[in-house]
Write an enzyme that holds these catalytic residues in place. Structure first.
Site, PDB file in Angstrom:
ATOM      1  N   GLU A 166       0.801  -1.241   0.000  1.00  0.00           N
ATOM      2  CA  GLU A 166       0.000   0.000   0.000  1.00  0.00           C
ATOM      3  C   GLU A 166       0.826   1.281   0.000  1.00  0.00           C
ATOM      4  OE1 GLU A 166      -2.691  -0.360   3.316  1.00  0.00           O
ATOM      5  OE2 GLU A 166      -3.737  -2.057   2.435  1.00  0.00           O
ATOM      6  N   ASN A 216       1.954  -5.150  -3.242  1.00  0.00           N
ATOM      7  CA  ASN A 216       0.561  -5.437  -2.894  1.00  0.00           C
ATOM      8  C   ASN A 216      -0.193  -4.140  -2.582  1.00  0.00           C
ATOM      9  OD1 ASN A 216      -1.442  -7.521  -2.193  1.00  0.00           O
ATOM     10  ND2 ASN A 216      -1.219  -6.821  -0.072  1.00  0.00           N
ATOM     11  N   HIS A 252     -10.637  -6.037  -1.583  1.00  0.00           N
ATOM     12  CA  HIS A 252     -11.648  -5.884  -0.526  1.00  0.00           C
ATOM     13  C   HIS A 252     -12.817  -5.171  -1.193  1.00  0.00           C
ATOM     14  CE1 HIS A 252      -9.004  -7.298   2.573  1.00  0.00           C
ATOM     15  NE2 HIS A 252      -8.068  -6.470   2.163  1.00  0.00           N
ATOM     16  N   GLU A 280      -6.336 -10.592  -1.166  1.00  0.00           N
ATOM     17  CA  GLU A 280      -7.063 -10.389   0.099  1.00  0.00           C
ATOM     18  C   GLU A 280      -8.571 -10.337  -0.126  1.00  0.00           C
ATOM     19  OE1 GLU A 280      -5.486  -7.118   2.412  1.00  0.00           O
ATOM     20  OE2 GLU A 280      -3.414  -7.586   1.875  1.00  0.00           O
ATOM     21  N   ASP A 282     -12.402 -10.332  -0.132  1.00  0.00           N
ATOM     22  CA  ASP A 282     -13.637 -10.519   0.639  1.00  0.00           C
ATOM     23  C   ASP A 282     -14.711  -9.659  -0.018  1.00  0.00           C
ATOM     24  OD1 ASP A 282     -12.712  -8.034   1.692  1.00  0.00           O
ATOM     25  OD2 ASP A 282     -12.119  -8.950   3.582  1.00  0.00           O
TER      26      ASP A 282
HETATM   27  C1  XIL Z   1      -5.693  -6.321   8.676  1.00  0.00           C
HETATM   28  C2  XIL Z   1      -5.899  -7.509   9.594  1.00  0.00           C
HETATM   29  O1  XIL Z   1      -6.765  -8.423   8.998  1.00  0.00           O
HETATM   30  C3  XIL Z   1      -6.447  -7.028  10.910  1.00  0.00           C
HETATM   31  O2  XIL Z   1      -6.535  -8.117  11.834  1.00  0.00           O
HETATM   32  C4  XIL Z   1      -5.545  -5.938  11.476  1.00  0.00           C
HETATM   33  O3  XIL Z   1      -6.117  -5.415  12.654  1.00  0.00           O
HETATM   34  C5  XIL Z   1      -5.354  -4.828  10.483  1.00  0.00           C
HETATM   35  O4  XIL Z   1      -4.864  -5.357   9.274  1.00  0.00           O
HETATM   36  N1  XIL Z   1      -4.898  -4.669   3.913  1.00  0.00           N
HETATM   37  C6  XIL Z   1      -3.814  -5.404   4.304  1.00  0.00           C
HETATM   38  C7  XIL Z   1      -3.873  -6.254   5.513  1.00  0.00           C
HETATM   39  O5  XIL Z   1      -2.818  -5.425   3.574  1.00  0.00           O
HETATM   40  O6  XIL Z   1      -2.653  -6.336   6.178  1.00  0.00           O
HETATM   41  C8  XIL Z   1      -4.951  -5.792   6.468  1.00  0.00           C
HETATM   42  O7  XIL Z   1      -5.069  -6.758   7.493  1.00  0.00           O
HETATM   43  C9  XIL Z   1      -6.264  -5.595   5.745  1.00  0.00           C
HETATM   44  C10 XIL Z   1      -6.123  -4.542   4.667  1.00  0.00           C
END
Ligand code: XIL
Length: 370
Positions: A166, A216, A252, A280, A282
């Site tokens: 990020e 990422n 996400h 990631e 969802d």
């Molecule tokens: C999130 C975790 O799932 C949580 O448990 C934590 O509190 C915060 O981070 N993008 C990412 C991940 O790259 O590392 C993040 O994970 C979610 C968003």
């Protein structure tokens, strides 16, 4: 003897009544003996499928453990390999929980994707880094030492890493630097200069030349400025010979995502020639944070269709050789980060809170098959 009947009609009827309960019992026994479905995500997937997992649930929840072991052939370390877990004090490294995940995966021949080495987010930075006041050389030393020690610890065992997470701003596609919103800038860029990203990849590569290294990020499907800037970043790195192997598209997303934009993003990302990991995934059903929402049939259907669309489009848009796989962020709705992090009701994952497959699991499966 010839004329003698072996079985009189009366005896035959008696026998049937005697044997009937036995026949019923034996059928029932079969049902009980084989309750597990023989189709799993990994059994139909033409590329690795995985989930971001946490070691405490692996150790304490049998349903979680079983589901991860049966459905997936890849795992990502959700939190335990982030900076604050691994190096809570300067040069004091703790790999204990990362090792829990690694040992679980190793015993099952699963791929492990390491997440992540360098992230600006204060959620994953220990206080000693946030408060660090050394000069440029001291910053470079702590940065290099962190990356090299972590990657070297898992050399030959962790297949791939999110090296930088990020780094790009949402508003204008620039590399994060000064704080835009408080906490949104990058301590790394401020202290190490703009080329810290390339050096992170180089240090990781030196520590494990066989590990695949990813950049990422999120937002590719809704932010074309960010998408283009990400592509410029990775193609620039590649052109300079920086050892980058792939791009992670976090995904996400929610049930209203623009499918057209998602497809364009995948096409543009794939055109870089790098590996593409949906890293990631969802799919939220409550992006508007409705406190009275119920997880009704309409929402479940929309979510099922979106799972199928995403998986199927990835499968059919990204060239086979570039398909690094699809990873969901967490396993079931009970361990999803979404409800806690965004403080809202939501059900974003393919398994329910008891780790049973939901309707959208079938969308995922259909996407893999079609
Ligand atoms: C999130 C975790 O799932 C949580 O448990 C934590 O509190 C915060 O981070 N993008 C990412 C991940 O790259 O590392 C993040 O994970 C979610 C968003």
């Amino acid at each position: 003897m010839r004329g003698q009947k072996l079985l009189s009609p009366k005896l035959a009827i008696r026998l049937i009544f005697l044997l009937l309960p036995l026949a019923v019992w034996s059928c029932k026994k079969k049902e009980v003996a084989n309750p597990a479905p023989d189709v799993t995500l990994k059994s139909v997937a033409p590329f690795p499928v995985g989930a971001a997992i946490n070691p405490w649930l692996l150790k304490s929840n049998f349903n979680y453990y079983g589901r991860v072991a049966t459905e997936y052939n890849s795992v990502t370390t959700e939190n335990v390999l982030k900076f604050d877990f691994v190096e809570p004090q300067q040069n004091q490294f703790d790999f204990s929980e990362g090792d829990t995940i690694l040992n679980f995966a190793k015993a099952r021949h699963m791929r492990v994707h390491g997440h992540n080495l360098i992230w600006h987010n204060a959620l994953a930075l220990p206080d000693w880094v946030i408060n660090f006041s050394g000069n440029t050389a001291a910053w470079e030393a702590l940065f290099k030492n962190h990356i090299e020690t972590e990657v070297a610890h898992y050399k030959g065992q962790i297949a791939s890493w999110d090296v930088v997470n990020e780094a790009i701003r949402d508003d204008n596609g620039a590399i994060r630097n000064l704080d835009v919103n408080p906490g949104d800038g990058s301590i790394w860029r401020r202290n190490l200069g703009p080329d810290y990203i390339a050096r992170a990849f180089q240090y990781a590569h030196e520590a494990d030349p066989n590990a695949l290294l990813f950049y990422n990020d999120y937002g590719q499907e809704w932010n074309s400025i960010k998408l283009d800037s990400m592509i410029a970043l990775v193609t620039g790195l590649k052109a300079r010979g920086v050892p980058i192997s792939g791009i992670g598209m976090q995904c996400h997303i929610d049930i209203n995502m623009s499918q057209a934009n998602f497809k364009i993003a995948l096409q543009k990302l794939a055109a870089t020639g790098l590996l593409i990991h949906i890293s990631e995934l969802d799919i939220s059903v409550n992006p508007g944070n409705d406190p009275n929402i119920t997880y009704n049939y309409t929402l479940q259907l929309q979510q099922t269709n979106m799972y199928q669309y995403v998986v199927q489009t990835y499968k059919n848009t990204v060239p086979k050789a570039q398909q690094y796989g699809i990873t969901t962020w967490n396993v079931g709705d009970a361990d999803s980060w979404i409800p806690g992090f965004f403080k809202r009701k939501d059900w974003p994952l393919p398994f329910d809170s008891l780790y049973r497959p939901k309707n959208c699991y079938n969308g995922y499966l259909n996407g893999l098959k079609n």
